[in-house]
Design a protein around this motif. Structure first.
Motif, PDB file in Angstrom:
ATOM      1  N   ASP A  22       0.846  -1.192   0.000  1.00 45.48           N
ATOM      2  CA  ASP A  22       0.000   0.000   0.000  1.00 45.48           C
ATOM      3  C   ASP A  22       0.883   1.244   0.000  1.00 45.48           C
ATOM      4  N   TRP A  23       0.322   2.368   0.396  1.00 44.56           N
ATOM      5  CA  TRP A  23       0.995   3.653   0.349  1.00 44.56           C
ATOM      6  C   TRP A  23       2.229   3.725   1.236  1.00 44.56           C
ATOM      7  N   ARG A  24       2.396   2.785   2.176  1.00 42.84           N
ATOM      8  CA  ARG A  24       3.574   2.824   3.054  1.00 42.84           C
ATOM      9  C   ARG A  24       4.875   2.608   2.289  1.00 42.84           C
ATOM     10  N   PHE A  25       4.803   1.954   1.167  1.00 47.25           N
ATOM     11  CA  PHE A  25       6.004   1.545   0.448  1.00 47.25           C
ATOM     12  C   PHE A  25       6.252   2.492  -0.716  1.00 47.25           C
ATOM     13  N   LYS A  26       7.204   3.400  -0.519  1.00 46.84           N
ATOM     14  CA  LYS A  26       7.415   4.449  -1.520  1.00 46.84           C
ATOM     15  C   LYS A  26       7.978   3.863  -2.810  1.00 46.84           C
ATOM     16  N   GLY A  27       7.547   4.498  -3.892  1.00 46.83           N
ATOM     17  CA  GLY A  27       8.050   4.139  -5.201  1.00 46.83           C
ATOM     18  C   GLY A  27       7.217   3.141  -5.956  1.00 46.83           C
ATOM     19  N   LEU A  28       6.371   2.355  -5.270  1.00 45.14           N
ATOM     20  CA  LEU A  28       5.638   1.300  -5.960  1.00 45.14           C
ATOM     21  C   LEU A  28       4.436   1.855  -6.730  1.00 45.14           C
ATOM     22  N   PRO A  29       4.047   1.184  -7.791  1.00 41.92           N
ATOM     23  CA  PRO A  29       2.885   1.638  -8.571  1.00 41.92           C
ATOM     24  C   PRO A  29       1.608   1.618  -7.739  1.00 41.92           C
ATOM     25  N   ALA A  30       0.752   2.595  -7.947  1.00 41.34           N
ATOM     26  CA  ALA A  30      -0.542   2.613  -7.253  1.00 41.34           C
ATOM     27  C   ALA A  30      -1.374   1.396  -7.612  1.00 41.34           C
ATOM     28  N   SER A  31      -1.132   0.847  -8.797  1.00 37.88           N
ATOM     29  CA  SER A  31      -1.903  -0.325  -9.233  1.00 37.88           C
ATOM     30  C   SER A  31      -1.603  -1.559  -8.403  1.00 37.88           C
ATOM     31  N   THR A  32      -0.519  -1.537  -7.613  1.00 35.63           N
ATOM     32  CA  THR A  32      -0.187  -2.698  -6.774  1.00 35.63           C
ATOM     33  C   THR A  32      -0.842  -2.637  -5.406  1.00 35.63           C
ATOM     34  N   PHE A  33      -1.399  -1.499  -5.033  1.00 34.68           N
ATOM     35  CA  PHE A  33      -1.962  -1.344  -3.692  1.00 34.68           C
ATOM     36  C   PHE A  33      -3.086  -2.359  -3.487  1.00 34.68           C
ATOM     37  N   GLY A  34      -3.015  -3.067  -2.384  1.00 32.65           N
ATOM     38  CA  GLY A  34      -4.003  -4.095  -2.082  1.00 32.65           C
ATOM     39  C   GLY A  34      -3.566  -5.481  -2.472  1.00 32.65           C
ATOM     40  N   THR A  35      -2.571  -5.605  -3.337  1.00 38.46           N
ATOM     41  CA  THR A  35      -2.030  -6.911  -3.680  1.00 38.46           C
ATOM     42  C   THR A  35      -0.891  -7.250  -2.726  1.00 38.46           C
ATOM     43  N   THR A  36      -0.397  -8.460  -2.800  1.00 34.47           N
ATOM     44  CA  THR A  36       0.677  -8.869  -1.905  1.00 34.47           C
ATOM     45  C   THR A  36       2.044  -8.650  -2.561  1.00 34.47           C
ATOM     46  N   ILE A  37       3.065  -8.649  -1.709  1.00 36.60           N
ATOM     47  CA  ILE A  37       4.427  -8.533  -2.219  1.00 36.60           C
ATOM     48  C   ILE A  37       4.713  -9.647  -3.222  1.00 36.60           C
ATOM     49  N   GLY A  38       4.285 -10.859  -2.902  1.00 37.05           N
ATOM     50  CA  GLY A  38       4.500 -11.979  -3.809  1.00 37.05           C
ATOM     51  C   GLY A  38       3.791 -11.797  -5.131  1.00 37.05           C
ATOM     52  N   GLU A  39       2.565 -11.286  -5.097  1.00 33.02           N
ATOM     53  CA  GLU A  39       1.817 -11.074  -6.338  1.00 33.02           C
ATOM     54  C   GLU A  39       2.486 -10.018  -7.210  1.00 33.02           C
ATOM     55  N   VAL A  40       2.998  -8.966  -6.581  1.00 31.28           N
ATOM     56  CA  VAL A  40       3.713  -7.940  -7.353  1.00 31.28           C
ATOM     57  C   VAL A  40       4.935  -8.552  -8.026  1.00 31.28           C
ATOM     58  N   ALA A  41       5.710  -9.321  -7.265  1.00 30.81           N
ATOM     59  CA  ALA A  41       6.914  -9.929  -7.836  1.00 30.81           C
ATOM     60  C   ALA A  41       6.567 -10.890  -8.963  1.00 30.81           C
ATOM     61  N   ASP A  42       5.494 -11.644  -8.784  1.00 32.14           N
ATOM     62  CA  ASP A  42       5.121 -12.634  -9.798  1.00 32.14           C
ATOM     63  C   ASP A  42       4.635 -11.988 -11.097  1.00 32.14           C
ATOM     64  N   ARG A  43       4.154 -10.761 -11.016  1.00 33.06           N
ATOM     65  CA  ARG A  43       3.731 -10.042 -12.224  1.00 33.06           C
ATOM     66  C   ARG A  43       4.920  -9.616 -13.083  1.00 33.06           C
ATOM     67  N   ARG A  44       6.110  -9.529 -12.473  1.00 35.09           N
ATOM     68  CA  ARG A  44       7.334  -9.100 -13.153  1.00 35.09           C
ATOM     69  C   ARG A  44       7.127  -7.753 -13.874  1.00 35.09           C
ATOM     70  N   PRO A  45       6.738  -6.725 -13.116  1.00 31.19           N
ATOM     71  CA  PRO A  45       6.490  -5.418 -13.741  1.00 31.19           C
ATOM     72  C   PRO A  45       7.794  -4.762 -14.196  1.00 31.19           C
ATOM     73  N   ASP A  46       7.652  -3.793 -15.089  1.00 25.25           N
ATOM     74  CA  ASP A  46       8.792  -3.046 -15.599  1.00 25.25           C
ATOM     75  C   ASP A  46       8.907  -1.729 -14.830  1.00 25.25           C
ATOM     76  N   LEU A  47      10.150  -1.361 -14.481  1.00 28.95           N
ATOM     77  CA  LEU A  47      10.369  -0.147 -13.697  1.00 28.95           C
ATOM     78  C   LEU A  47       9.833   1.100 -14.371  1.00 28.95           C
ATOM     79  N   PHE A  48       9.893   1.144 -15.697  1.00 32.08           N
ATOM     80  CA  PHE A  48       9.575   2.384 -16.398  1.00 32.08           C
ATOM     81  C   PHE A  48       8.259   2.332 -17.173  1.00 32.08           C
ATOM     82  N   ALA A  49       7.670   1.150 -17.292  1.00 35.71           N
ATOM     83  CA  ALA A  49       6.436   1.042 -18.071  1.00 35.71           C
ATOM     84  C   ALA A  49       5.212   0.775 -17.216  1.00 35.71           C
ATOM     85  N   ASP A  50       5.418   0.431 -15.950  1.00 34.94           N
ATOM     86  CA  ASP A  50       4.288  -0.054 -15.158  1.00 34.94           C
ATOM     87  C   ASP A  50       3.994   0.754 -13.905  1.00 34.94           C
TER      88      ASP A  50
END
Length: 427
Positions: A22-50
């Motif tokens: 959620d908002w506690r973790f700076k830098g992460l996409p807003a689209s990840t809020f509510g998902t888990t750390i594992g789910e974010v990692a498994d999506r393999r997002p791109d630093l500049f496109a996502d």
């Protein structure tokens, strides 16, 4: 040098992936809020496109693995155990990988760090300080009583400290192991001479709740560069530490005492002095912690693997990304990164690449001249001033990882620009 006992609670480490983003973790996409750390990692997002927002500090996956394997191979080849200082990262996921690569244990600096380690089941810990806080000692005693597999040692460098420890502990089910710390004039902690250190050892032996388990030291406070004078100073101190360990054995015959020193700057000298032949069995332990990420500054300049012929250097696994937010005058760019994001105590960030709107990364020439709380001042030479525009991203190397990790609760691990994992810190 390893036991068959599990060295960390892998289920507790794996459970980190279940924490919600959620908002506690700076830098992460807003689209990840509510998902888990594992789910974010498994999506393999791109630093500049996502949707990641700057500034952002990331860890390079290949460099991490290279450093872990390099240090493990080196320690095994030089006959020393490794108890890396966990305060560098305070990241149990990285502790687990260090232990999987053969680390003997993990080093802590204080009770709060130790509590994090124990929350994740770290079994063997060196606490590299004299522990005299009654509340901390009571907690350690309770941990030792509750878990027979927990191995713990702390330092002692004064008779007064030993007396305080003994008084605070009272009656215990298991004695607390103590390493007598030998320091040197002008150093940090530690008895300032061998005669004083012997008196400390005698006090430990007299204590009904402490057990003498070896000797400890720290050479890093005595030298700060790789000059011949600095290296000679370190060698002289280590000779004294070795002589003290032999003297202590002659007095008390501690069974396979721990003999430990070694930060991240001079661990080669520690191995040469403490990892060789002894007249009795010892367990030599180095405590280097910064190797896991290395850096593009202080440790790059002083690491043994950068100055000893034939050794494979560590690779920096740290990079900060910040966006150019202003070009108020020729030759100056302001970026969205500051003292709350990047280290600055052992050198300012090093500009390495610029990524323009076309997505292409190019080398950059420039120098960081200052950091404010939330701004980086980047001076650009005349020929390069036109190569950096508002909105571009600049990738920086960082110096001194120990003051980077504490600024980030969650760091992406990347392969190129693809996020392959996320590392959680606990400061």
């Amino acid at each position: 040098m390893r036991s068959e006992t599990v060295d960390i609670d892998h289920d507790a480490v794996a459970a980190i992936r279940a924490e919600r983003v959620d908002w506690r973790f700076k830098g992460l996409p807003a689209s990840t809020f509510g998902t888990t750390i594992g789910e974010v990692a498994d999506r393999r997002p791109d630093l500049f496109a996502d949707g990641f927002v700057g500034p952002l500090v990331v860890l390079d996956a290949d460099a991490l693995e290279h450093n872990l394997a390099t240090m493990a191979r080196w320690c095994a080849g030089h006959g020393v155990a490794l108890a890396p200082h966990g305060k560098t990262t305070m990241a149990p996921q990285l502790f687990a990988r260090q232990l999987e690569h053969g680390a003997w244990g993990i080093t802590a600096a204080n009770t709060s760090q130790l509590r994090v380690y124990r929350a994740f089941g770290v079994r063997r810990v060196l606490l590299a300080n004299q522990l005299v806080d009654p509340a901390g000692l009571a907690w350690v005693a309770a941990e030792l009583a509750a878990d027979p597999s927990f191995e713990f040692s702390c330092w002692a460098d004064s008779v007064a400290g030993v007396e305080r420890m003994t008084e605070a502990l009272g009656a215990v089910r298991r004695p607390v192991d103590v390493l007598v710390e030998l320091g040197a004039p002008g150093g940090r902690t530690g008895a300032r001479d061998r005669a004083t250190a012997v008196e400390v050892a005698r006090a430990v032996e007299r204590s009904p709740v402490l057990r003498l388990a070896g000797v400890a030291g720290y050479e890093g406070a005595l030298a700060h560069d790789a000059s011949p004078t600095a290296l000679s100073t370190v060698d002289s101190y280590l000779d004294d530490l070795r002589a003290f360990a032999i003297e202590l054995h002659e007095l008390y015959e501690v069974a396979e005492p721990i003999v430990t020193a070694g930060g991240s700057a001079y661990f080669d000298q520690v191995a040469a002095k403490l990892g060789g032949r002894w007249p009795f069995p010892v367990l030599p332990v180095v405590r280097s912690g910064a190797y896991v990420t290395h850096d593009d500054g202080f440790y790059r300049g002083i690491s043994p693997f950068g100055r000893v012929a034939g050794e494979q250097p560590f690779r920096s696994a740290l990079r900060a990304w910040a966006q150019v937010t202003s070009r108020p005058e020729p030759g100056l760019a302001l970026l969205t990164m500051g003292k709350r994001d990047a280290s600055f105590d052992e050198g300012l960030p090093e500009p390495q690449v610029v990524r323009g709107r076309d997505g292409v990364q190019r080398p950059i020439k420039g120098t960081v001249t200052a950091l404010n709380d939330q701004h980086t001042f980047l001076a650009l030479p005349e020929g390069a001033a036109g190569e950096v525009e508002v909105g571009d991203w600049v990738g920086f190397g960082l110096s001194h990882p120990c003051t980077v990790f504490d600024k980030w609760q969650l760091l992406p691990v990347v392969d190129g620009t693809t996020v392959v994992d996320l590392v959680r810190t606990y400061f």
